[in-house]
Design a protein around this motif. Structure first.
Motif, mmCIF file in Angstrom:
data_model
loop_
_atom_site.group_PDB
_atom_site.id
_atom_site.type_symbol
_atom_site.label_atom_id
_atom_site.label_comp_id
_atom_site.label_asym_id
_atom_site.label_seq_id
_atom_site.Cartn_x
_atom_site.Cartn_y
_atom_site.Cartn_z
ATOM 1 N N SER A 188 -28.985 13.155 -28.186
ATOM 2 C CA SER A 188 -27.951 14.446 -29.010
ATOM 3 C C SER A 188 -29.027 14.652 -29.589
ATOM 4 O O SER A 188 -28.457 16.053 -30.214
ATOM 5 C CB SER A 188 -26.931 14.016 -28.805
ATOM 6 O OG SER A 188 -26.616 12.738 -30.309
ATOM 7 N N GLN A 189 -29.252 13.957 -30.641
ATOM 8 C CA GLN A 189 -29.947 14.667 -32.479
ATOM 9 C C GLN A 189 -30.988 15.041 -32.627
ATOM 10 O O GLN A 189 -32.007 15.477 -33.532
ATOM 11 C CB GLN A 189 -29.631 13.045 -33.414
ATOM 12 C CG GLN A 189 -28.314 12.320 -33.340
ATOM 13 C CD GLN A 189 -26.829 13.233 -33.626
ATOM 14 O OE1 GLN A 189 -27.179 14.031 -34.674
ATOM 15 N NE2 GLN A 189 -26.617 13.251 -33.276
ATOM 16 N N VAL A 190 -31.256 14.524 -31.745
ATOM 17 C CA VAL A 190 -33.635 15.969 -31.280
ATOM 18 C C VAL A 190 -33.731 17.197 -32.046
ATOM 19 O O VAL A 190 -32.325 17.930 -31.011
ATOM 20 C CB VAL A 190 -34.235 15.447 -30.217
ATOM 21 C CG1 VAL A 190 -35.137 15.852 -30.091
ATOM 22 C CG2 VAL A 190 -33.317 13.911 -29.568
ATOM 23 N N MET A 191 -33.845 17.543 -31.821
ATOM 24 C CA MET A 191 -34.413 19.172 -33.029
ATOM 25 C C MET A 191 -35.723 19.549 -32.674
ATOM 26 O O MET A 191 -36.840 18.884 -33.236
ATOM 27 C CB MET A 191 -33.838 19.430 -34.381
ATOM 28 C CG MET A 191 -32.053 18.575 -34.256
ATOM 29 S SD MET A 191 -30.854 19.872 -34.278
ATOM 30 C CE MET A 191 -30.916 20.534 -34.778
ATOM 31 N N MET A 192 -35.915 20.484 -32.408
ATOM 32 C CA MET A 192 -36.913 21.152 -32.758
ATOM 33 C C MET A 192 -36.852 22.269 -33.555
ATOM 34 O O MET A 192 -36.692 23.481 -33.368
ATOM 35 C CB MET A 192 -37.331 22.055 -31.485
ATOM 36 C CG MET A 192 -39.097 22.620 -31.813
ATOM 37 S SD MET A 192 -39.818 23.514 -29.640
ATOM 38 C CE MET A 192 -39.873 22.347 -28.431
ATOM 39 N N ALA A 193 -37.915 22.168 -34.835
ATOM 40 C CA ALA A 193 -37.121 22.774 -35.871
ATOM 41 C C ALA A 193 -35.472 22.563 -35.917
ATOM 42 O O ALA A 193 -35.537 21.661 -36.170
ATOM 43 C CB ALA A 193 -37.949 24.586 -36.037
ATOM 44 N N THR A 194 -35.002 23.893 -36.494
ATOM 45 C CA THR A 194 -33.738 23.988 -36.224
ATOM 46 C C THR A 194 -32.944 23.956 -34.409
ATOM 47 O O THR A 194 -31.098 23.907 -34.915
ATOM 48 C CB THR A 194 -33.133 24.729 -36.783
ATOM 49 O OG1 THR A 194 -32.883 25.861 -36.503
ATOM 50 C CG2 THR A 194 -33.567 24.466 -38.269
ATOM 51 N N LYS A 195 -33.231 24.302 -33.723
ATOM 52 C CA LYS A 195 -32.415 24.272 -32.072
ATOM 53 C C LYS A 195 -32.837 22.324 -31.529
ATOM 54 O O LYS A 195 -33.603 22.348 -31.611
ATOM 55 C CB LYS A 195 -33.641 25.553 -31.450
ATOM 56 C CG LYS A 195 -33.157 25.529 -30.067
ATOM 57 C CD LYS A 195 -33.691 26.181 -29.406
ATOM 58 C CE LYS A 195 -33.162 27.049 -28.084
ATOM 59 N NZ LYS A 195 -33.694 28.111 -27.710
ATOM 60 N N PRO A 196 -31.391 22.221 -31.245
ATOM 61 C CA PRO A 196 -31.324 21.147 -29.729
ATOM 62 C C PRO A 196 -32.243 20.819 -29.537
ATOM 63 O O PRO A 196 -32.206 22.190 -28.504
ATOM 64 C CB PRO A 196 -29.575 21.346 -30.323
ATOM 65 C CG PRO A 196 -29.345 21.949 -31.081
ATOM 66 C CD PRO A 196 -30.024 23.165 -31.377
ATOM 67 N N VAL A 197 -33.073 20.028 -29.143
ATOM 68 C CA VAL A 197 -33.514 20.249 -27.602
ATOM 69 C C VAL A 197 -33.226 20.076 -26.141
ATOM 70 O O VAL A 197 -33.117 20.826 -25.628
ATOM 71 C CB VAL A 197 -34.654 18.855 -27.583
ATOM 72 C CG1 VAL A 197 -35.362 18.035 -26.250
ATOM 73 C CG2 VAL A 197 -35.704 18.900 -28.641
ATOM 74 N N MET A 198 -31.470 19.543 -27.072
ATOM 75 C CA MET A 198 -30.615 19.707 -25.223
ATOM 76 C C MET A 198 -29.891 20.767 -24.650
ATOM 77 O O MET A 198 -30.340 21.455 -23.651
ATOM 78 C CB MET A 198 -29.423 19.217 -25.526
ATOM 79 C CG MET A 198 -29.339 17.237 -25.894
ATOM 80 S SD MET A 198 -29.904 17.322 -24.262
ATOM 81 C CE MET A 198 -28.927 16.724 -23.468
ATOM 82 N N LYS A 199 -30.846 21.905 -25.949
ATOM 83 C CA LYS A 199 -30.056 23.310 -24.950
ATOM 84 C C LYS A 199 -31.551 23.433 -25.017
ATOM 85 O O LYS A 199 -31.402 24.791 -23.507
ATOM 86 C CB LYS A 199 -30.094 24.025 -26.679
ATOM 87 C CG LYS A 199 -28.703 24.199 -27.532
ATOM 88 C CD LYS A 199 -28.303 24.923 -28.321
ATOM 89 C CE LYS A 199 -26.737 24.872 -28.821
ATOM 90 N NZ LYS A 199 -25.783 25.295 -27.835
ATOM 91 N N ILE A 200 -32.784 23.353 -24.867
ATOM 92 C CA ILE A 200 -33.618 24.030 -24.237
ATOM 93 C C ILE A 200 -33.378 22.992 -23.225
ATOM 94 O O ILE A 200 -34.086 24.051 -22.163
ATOM 95 C CB ILE A 200 -34.947 23.179 -25.426
ATOM 96 C CG1 ILE A 200 -35.358 23.667 -26.995
ATOM 97 C CG2 ILE A 200 -36.864 23.894 -24.536
ATOM 98 C CD1 ILE A 200 -36.195 23.657 -27.865
#
Length: 317
Positions: A188-200
């Motif tokens: 839940s805390q993983v980010m690609m730049a400022t985008k949450p990976v969960m959304k990806i």
């Protein structure tokens, strides 16, 4: 602590210790004095000679020599990499009882030397050995640090970067908990730049999926076992992780690294040393960053805390 002198003492000149020393020399400018201490004094002298002979190719000058515990008196950091090696098929926690006795013979003379710097522990099981160092030394919690899940986090970012075809430096993710079988990735805390990976992962327009994240997490968790099976030991990665932590301390960087630090109410726990994102500067752990874990992740963290407490509590220190 004499931060201007930047003196580091390494205790334990095995593969982990010397991988750290070699990394320290080659990166250059991090410290200007390195002392090697080992129960095998002949080996320590030989390692010092070998490193000194390569200084002409290094980025900066360093004073490197084999020393004794009295040399810890004016050191900034004492790195402990001594201990018995992890055997194939052996968990990190299996090492505990064998390594506690080793630490009794190390921490006491270091403290008696007048050392007033920071302990940095690499010996496995690192979270428990860091707590053992804390109990034996009676130092303030901020000045006793373990490598924790710093290498695991580096492995995670490398694998995620490869998976998403993104520079790992732009992946913000952490492995937390015990440096061992109960560690986990708070997805839940993983980010690609400022985008949450969960959304990806939830975006149906791409081929990324949650199952791949679980596979990557398992690869991170079992990496050490696979390396040990292939080459009998792990040392390059942890040596570089040690160098990174030392650089953050001596440079007063206030960098966020997932070290083994003592919880004082963070995440709802106290006293246990465990891998958590922490701000690291010249005085050690400046602050523990408390991630906003979801309920499932909180349960995983609780399980990790319980594992560490169960193994530490029976010890007689």
């Amino acid at each position: 602590m004499t931060t201007d002198r930047r003196k580091v003492v390494l205790i334990g000149t095995g593969m982990v210790g010397m991988s750290f020393a070699y990394s320290l020399v080659n990166q250059g400018g991090i410290c200007n004095e390195l002392v090697l201490i080992d129960v095998n004094t002949v080996r320590a002298n030989g390692e010092a000679m070998d490193l000194n002979h390569g200084l002409a190719f290094a980025k900066s000058n360093m004073k490197i020599y084999a020393g004794e515990y009295k040399d810890c008196k004016d050191a900034d950091i004492v790195v402990i990499a001594a201990g018995v090696a992890q055997k194939e098929g052996e968990t990190r926690l299996d090492l505990l009882k064998r390594n506690v006795e080793v630490f009794r013979s190390i921490v006491t003379p270091v403290v008696r030397s007048g050392f007033d710097g920071i302990f940095l522990v690499a010996t496995n099981p690192v979270d428990i050995m860091t707590r053992v160092t804390y109990e034996l030394s009676r130092f303030g919690a901020s000045r006793v640090i373990g490598t924790g899940t710093s290498l695991d986090t580096a492995r995670l970012r490398y694998l995620l970067g490869d998976y998403f075809t993104v520079d790992p430096k732009n992946i913000h993710a952490y492995v937390i908990g015990e440096h061992g079988d109960s560690e986990f990735v708070p997805l839940s805390q993983v980010m690609m730049a400022t985008k949450p990976v969960m959304k990806i992962l939830e975006d149906e327009r791409n081929s990324y999926c949650i199952d791949d994240m679980q596979s990557i997490e398992e690869q991170v968790r079992t990496a050490a076992y696979k390396i040990i099976e292939a080459k009998r030991a792990t040392y390059y990665g942890i040596g570089m992780a040690l160098t990174r932590i030392v650089k953050a301390i001596l440079g007063d960087e206030n960098s966020v690294l997932t070290v083994s630090a003592k919880l004082c109410g963070e995440y709802g726990y106290r006293d246990v040393f465990i891998g958590v994102p922490s701000i690291i500067g010249r005085n050690g752990v400046k602050e523990i960053i408390e991630l906003d874990l979801n309920e499932e992740e909180k349960e995983k963290f609780k399980s990790s805390v319980n594992v560490l407490n169960e193994h530490f509590d029976p010890l007689e220190l």
